[in-house]
Design a protein around this motif. Sequence first.
Motif: not given
Length: 334
Positions: A202-217
């Motif tokens: 969630a933090r990485l996506a908020a920084w603009g990274m093109a990744i899914s913010p969903l929990c990997p678990f």
Amino acid sequence: MLQLSIIWLLLSKAPSLWVDWHWNIHLNGQSFWSINPSETDSWAWRKLLDLRPLAIQFCRTKLGNGNSTSFWFDPWTPLGQLITYIGQSGPRALRVRMNAAVVDATAGSGWTLPHPRSQREVNLHAYLSTINLPLSADVDDIYEWIAGDSPLCVFRSSTTWEVLRPRQAIKPWVDVVWFKGAIPKLSFTMWIANYDRLPTRARLAAWGMAISPLCPFCSNYEESRDHLLLRCVYSKEVWGGVFARCLPPSNTFTDWAELLSWIRGAPPKLTLLRKLATQSTVYHLWKQRNNLIHNQTSVPAATVFHAIDKEIRNIISARRHRKHFDTLMILWLR
């Protein structure tokens, strides 16, 4: 700190070939505080000169005969360096040359300074009136290192560091993160998590990274700190094994503050065990999260708890002879 101690050795004229060499080659009758670095000076010597503004805060010259104390540059009065206190016009105003020693400003039982013309010169005269003249001809000038409440004749890194180190109010979470018997790798992860600085999706996506913010678990909710470590069904299953050993909370955790309250609300004999178990759980959940994302290795929650159980047993076994650890194994295995 090492460089400050070297400066002290130089100023105190410690019996050393290195000290004698610098006094004869670099200083050569000049004040350490006023000498300018030259292009031929070594890197180490220039670094010592760069530290003069810091070192001057701890140095004080105790007058003896006044022969080796610079009138303008040595800190021999409570006013500090007179060249700074009086100003660059001081040598002309007080009729004392720039490279003069303190003894050069005396004549028998009096000072050779003119009548003061500014408030700062008045302050200097007021202090000079407290010094008994003539100066003791058989007593050498010495440097004192002032760190803490009293001057020292030797350099002590501990007292100097206590003065230098930044100080802040004690944080309310310090007893949960840093405590006697804590494991550094676990405390560090707990410290980062407590500040909510773990690089969750969630933090990485908020920084603009093109990744899914969903929990990997679970892949159902955004991966925030509280979800990943507390609310996710996978994490809850891991916590279930921990609660079986440390007494469960009355309600399921919903945020980080409730976790800290659960740790602090433990009976005295369980407080240390809850701290260790919490830090180990946070560490291993974050480790498994990274293992899943970067290595695509998925393991059951029971396997993560097994790693936590082994970690806690090893910690207690290694410290079983210490106070507060001798009964923890019984509490953990009950």
